[in-house]
Scaffold this motif. Structure first.
Motif, PDB file in Angstrom:
ATOM      1  N   UNK A  77     -80.833   4.874  54.637  1.00 38.61           N
ATOM      2  CA  UNK A  77     -81.482   3.816  53.727  1.00 38.61           C
ATOM      3  C   UNK A  77     -80.467   3.601  52.527  1.00 38.61           C
ATOM      4  N   UNK A  78     -80.277   2.386  52.296  1.00 37.91           N
ATOM      5  CA  UNK A  78     -79.333   2.090  51.198  1.00 37.91           C
ATOM      6  C   UNK A  78     -80.115   1.936  50.035  1.00 37.91           C
ATOM      7  N   UNK A  79     -79.261   2.313  48.971  1.00 32.60           N
ATOM      8  CA  UNK A  79     -79.815   2.344  47.370  1.00 32.60           C
ATOM      9  C   UNK A  79     -78.940   1.655  46.589  1.00 32.60           C
ATOM     10  N   UNK A  80     -79.332   1.173  45.489  1.00 33.58           N
ATOM     11  CA  UNK A  80     -78.601   0.468  44.585  1.00 33.58           C
ATOM     12  C   UNK A  80     -78.170   1.599  43.562  1.00 33.58           C
ATOM     13  N   UNK A  81     -76.997   1.717  43.339  1.00 39.05           N
ATOM     14  CA  UNK A  81     -76.474   2.722  42.544  1.00 39.05           C
ATOM     15  C   UNK A  81     -75.505   2.218  41.829  1.00 39.05           C
ATOM     16  N   UNK A  90     -79.497   6.702  50.526  1.00 42.52           N
ATOM     17  CA  UNK A  90     -80.621   7.726  50.219  1.00 42.52           C
ATOM     18  C   UNK A  90     -80.460   9.006  50.368  1.00 42.52           C
ATOM     19  N   UNK A  95     -83.567   5.281  57.847  1.00 37.30           N
ATOM     20  CA  UNK A  95     -84.495   4.580  58.497  1.00 37.30           C
ATOM     21  C   UNK A  95     -84.705   5.072  60.017  1.00 37.30           C
ATOM     22  N   UNK A 190     -81.601  -3.026  50.401  1.00 34.96           N
ATOM     23  CA  UNK A 190     -82.072  -1.625  49.976  1.00 34.96           C
ATOM     24  C   UNK A 190     -83.663  -1.603  50.171  1.00 34.96           C
ATOM     25  N   UNK A 191     -84.303  -2.791  50.226  1.00 32.80           N
ATOM     26  CA  UNK A 191     -85.828  -3.176  50.526  1.00 32.80           C
ATOM     27  C   UNK A 191     -85.493  -4.033  51.540  1.00 32.80           C
ATOM     28  N   UNK A 192     -85.898  -3.544  52.813  1.00 33.92           N
ATOM     29  CA  UNK A 192     -85.856  -4.181  54.191  1.00 33.92           C
ATOM     30  C   UNK A 192     -87.104  -5.366  54.065  1.00 33.92           C
ATOM     31  N   UNK A 193     -86.607  -6.755  54.342  1.00 32.41           N
ATOM     32  CA  UNK A 193     -87.548  -7.621  54.366  1.00 32.41           C
ATOM     33  C   UNK A 193     -88.126  -8.051  55.802  1.00 32.41           C
TER      34      UNK A 193
ATOM     35  N   UNK B  91     -79.678   0.232  38.348  1.00 32.75           N
ATOM     36  CA  UNK B  91     -79.398   0.985  39.557  1.00 32.75           C
ATOM     37  C   UNK B  91     -80.977   1.571  39.693  1.00 32.75           C
ATOM     38  N   UNK B  92     -80.984   1.847  40.993  1.00 30.14           N
ATOM     39  CA  UNK B  92     -82.483   2.549  41.232  1.00 30.14           C
ATOM     40  C   UNK B  92     -82.474   4.140  41.491  1.00 30.14           C
ATOM     41  N   UNK B  93     -81.318   4.679  41.339  1.00 30.56           N
ATOM     42  CA  UNK B  93     -81.420   5.995  40.962  1.00 30.56           C
ATOM     43  C   UNK B  93     -79.932   6.615  40.570  1.00 30.56           C
ATOM     44  N   UNK B 189     -88.282   5.029  51.891  1.00 29.26           N
ATOM     45  CA  UNK B 189     -87.948   4.052  52.304  1.00 29.26           C
ATOM     46  C   UNK B 189     -88.675   2.966  51.770  1.00 29.26           C
ATOM     47  N   UNK B 190     -88.040   1.751  51.621  1.00 29.84           N
ATOM     48  CA  UNK B 190     -88.725   0.662  51.003  1.00 29.84           C
ATOM     49  C   UNK B 190     -88.792  -0.568  52.013  1.00 29.84           C
ATOM     50  N   UNK B 191     -89.721  -1.276  52.142  1.00 31.12           N
ATOM     51  CA  UNK B 191     -89.854  -2.600  52.915  1.00 31.12           C
ATOM     52  C   UNK B 191     -90.931  -3.404  52.398  1.00 31.12           C
ATOM     53  N   UNK B 362     -90.840   2.990  57.695  1.00 30.19           N
ATOM     54  CA  UNK B 362     -90.167   1.649  58.078  1.00 30.19           C
ATOM     55  C   UNK B 362     -90.075   1.629  59.809  1.00 30.19           C
TER      56      UNK B 362
END
Ligand code: FES
Ligand SMILES: [Fe+2]
Lengths: 201, 463
Positions: A77-81, A90, A95, A190-193, B91-93, B189-191, B362
């Motif tokens: 899971x990619x995260x924005x850092x 993450x 996933x 980071x958020x899968x569409x 950033x998210x974390x 997980x985010x989608x 996901x």
């Protein structure tokens, strides 16, 4: 490294750092990419293109046969850092973090008549580009990286969806051909569409 | 508004105007009257274990920095710079002692205090022109925790979280307190799915009825020991406080035997026995019910299940916590966490995670089929025909409101609230009745906070 952000670990090491990659092969790339005329590069490229046709056509049983018994199939899971934080995946979550058994269950499910998410089936197209091949310390293995774009269309109402990712694969010689021993998929979002990842990359 | 009045009246009879699952006007009301008021989950303390750790989470469009300050206190700051409104943390974390705004460089300590204001003297004439002292990023109007779960409410008058959760806490403990160490959360997980947020919340709250149909394939491939998904009708649903859920009926046996049946090792069972109340243990050991899915109003859900994770007879239990974060009337961001008892053996944690990935999230094989249905439902609810259709959500109830199956007596179900065996839509109705309660009650305009002036508060008291 090309598939990850500045200051984050090389993608080839993510398998070792993942929760379930304990038994995966640890062979890493060495040196610069092989020349495009190198036999090993040509083979690897052909392997990826052939594989993409299987994945787009959802010929998943044939695809499973291309994987080694000890395969590790990882999609963090990619995260924005913040720049300089040293990580952009993450910690402890992915996933996909799969072995042959879990992949085989996923494939078996698609083969039942009751996997509604793919009935009617999606129209899939896997675009594979930016292929580079690397030697390893072990002549039996090569590392190949690629960019992949998956286009997925379902029904006639919903908009189509895309997943863009970089991949790093470890291919192991097996008789005349090669099999996939390790794959790390670096999604570019980071958020899968996409409504789910009932697909393979 | 007249239209919504009849919508809410229908919902209270268990008749659902189909368009509520894709209607911009309904969504606007949800935004104004529901999410501005309800307690909403943001993070778990284990996600911000060390001082300076933070995650950025949203309540609809409102972004909050949820952080543990240097003193260890948990805070949620509205993620908007006090100067010209830039997003402070993008950033998210991560981990940070300070947050510096990229626009003009104001900086804030992780407890929210404004500590750096470039050219304070030159530009504002110092404290005289701009009161820096006492300025802080806007805190969430209300913040409280239960079992380490951090909830916020945008309503300064919100009831205490404990009251809001009410007796649902009894059931929350099964998911979030299997030992004195509590849980650790991984992910999310985010989608994004093109589905209305209410559908997932309702499904997890009480829809045992969908399992034999929607999830046939997962049973067919041998992921579950139970040969037939129809088993579900032997379970019970319960509702207590502001939440409710579903259970499976376990085969005969005592407490230990039944917990081992779903795959818990004995050392975890011992800790459960030391942590849970006699009633909590009785629901499993005496009554033979094991918690499965659940929802806490409005948009937080839980799941507990026990699939096979390898080619053997053994099963492994996992827990997931998920939030249905509304993006619009027809779109939801799913945030799906894996949760595990912090004191569980490492091997258990790894295999439980594997079980989670195979089933939910996901890529989860359950979730894949659920979402497909919810997306179809949402797009079908958009048109004018859906406005003529009142869906019957009265399962479990006769025409006169009498129950098809009587409530379980305390002897057969030791938990609080009401519970009954078999398929029904009691919990979906409970959820939507609360939804209607919020939608019909206007909100008081919140007081505005003025930045940098003498009293810091707008005397008119309105936004
Ligand atoms: S907007 Fe943040 S410093 Fe100006
Ligand atoms: Fe489901």
């Amino acid at each position: 490294m090309s598939l990850t952000s500045r200051g984050t670990p090389p993608v080839g090491e993510l398998s070792a750092r993942s929760v379930l990659g304990g038994d995966a092969s640890r062979v890493q790339r060495t040196g610069r990419p092989l020349p495009f005329g190198d036999e090993r590069h040509l083979q690897a490229h052909e392997w990826l293109v052939d594989e993409s046709y299987l994945l787009s056509a959802q010929k998943y049983e044939e695809w499973l046969d291309l994987l080694t018994e000890d395969v590790h199939y990882l999609m963090p899971v990619r995260v924005t850092t913040a720049l300089g934080s040293g990580f952009d995946t993450s910690p402890g979550m992915a996933h996909f973090d799969e072995d042959k058994y879990s992949l085989s269950r996923r494939v078996a499910r698609f083969l039942t008549e009751h996997a509604w998410t793919e009935d009617p089936p999606s129209r899939l197209r896997h675009y594979v580009t930016n292929v580079r091949t690397f030697a390893t310390d072990d002549p039996e293995h090569i590392v190949v990286e690629s960019a992949i774009l998956l286009f997925r269309s379902r029904g006639d109402v919903q908009e189509s969806a895309l997943v863009s990712a970089g991949r790093e694969d470890l291919l192991r010689a097996d008789g005349d051909g090669r099999r996939l021993a390790r794959r790390t998929i670096m999604a570019d979002e980071s958020v899968i569409r996409m409504q789910n990842l009932a697909i393979f990359l | 508004m007249t239209e919504q009045t009849s919508v809410l009246r229908d919902v209270r009879r268990g008749m659902i105007p189909a368009h509520i699952y894709n209607d911009g006007a309904v969504f606007a009301l949800e935004k104004e009257r529901l999410f501005s008021r309800a307690w909403v989950f943001t993070a778990h303390e284990s996600e911000i274990a060390k001082p300076g750790d933070y995650v950025v989470r949203r309540v609809l469009e409102d972004s909050f920095i949820v952080t543990r300050d240097e003193k260890g206190e948990i805070r949620a700051h509205f993620n908007m710079c006090l100067h010209r409104g830039m997003q402070v943390c993008r950033a998210e974390l991560g981990n940070a002692s300070h947050f510096r705004c990229p626009y003009h460089g104001w900086s804030y300590r992780n407890d929210g205090r404004l500590v750096g204001l470039p050219f304070h003297q030159d530009a504002y004439g110092g404290e005289e022109g701009f009161r820096r002292k006492g300025q802080r990023l806007l805190p969430a109007p209300n913040l409280a925790t239960y079992n380490g779960m951090i909830f916020i409410s945008l309503d300064p008058q919100a009831p205490p979280l404990a009251d809001y959760l009410g007796d649902f806490r009894f059931y929350l403990d099964y998911y979030t307190k299997q030992s004195s160490g509590g849980i650790e959360l991984r992910g999310p997980q985010r989608w994004r799915i093109k589905a209305n947020w209410k559908i997932g919340a309702e499904n997890f709250a009480g829809d045992m009825y969908h399992t034999p149909q929607t999830h046939t394939s997962v049973v067919e491939i041998g992921l579950f020991r139970e040969p037939k998904a129809e088993k579900r009708k032997d379970g019970c649903t319960y509702w207590a406080g502001n939440g409710g859920g579903t259970t499976y009926k376990l085969p005969p046996g005592g407490l230990d035997e039944r917990l081992r049946y779903v795959g818990y090792p004995q050392e975890m069972i011992e800790r459960m026995k030391a942590t849970w109340s006699p009633e909590q243990l009785a629901v499993i050991g005496d009554n033979g019910f094991m918690i499965s899915a659940a929802s806490l109003f409005p948009n937080l859900s839980f799941v507990h299940n026990w699939p096979r994770v390898a080619d053997s007879e053994d099963v492994l239990p996992f827990i997931s916590i998920r939030q249905w974060q509304p993006i619009g009337a027809d779109e939801t961001e799913v945030l799906s966490w894996f949760a595990v008892d912090a004191q569980a053996p490492e091997e258990f944690k790894a295999l439980s995670y594997k079980a989670y990935l195979m089933c939910f999230g996901s890529t989860g094989m359950f979730e894949q089929d659920d979402v497909e249905n919810w997306v179809s439902l949402t797009s079908t609810a958009a048109g004018s025909m859906a406005r003529r259709l009142l869906l019957n959500s009265r399962m479990g109830m006769l025409a006169d409101g009498a129950p098809v199956t009587p409530d379980l007596s305390p002897e057969r179900f030791a938990g609080p609230g009401s519970a009954r065996v078999g398929y029904s839509e009691y919990n979906q109705r409970e959820l939507l009745n609360r939804w209607a309660d919020h939608l019909e009650r206007p909100i008081d305009a919140p007081a505005a906070v003025e930045v940098g002036t003498a009293d810091g508060r707008n005397p008119e008291g309105c936004a």
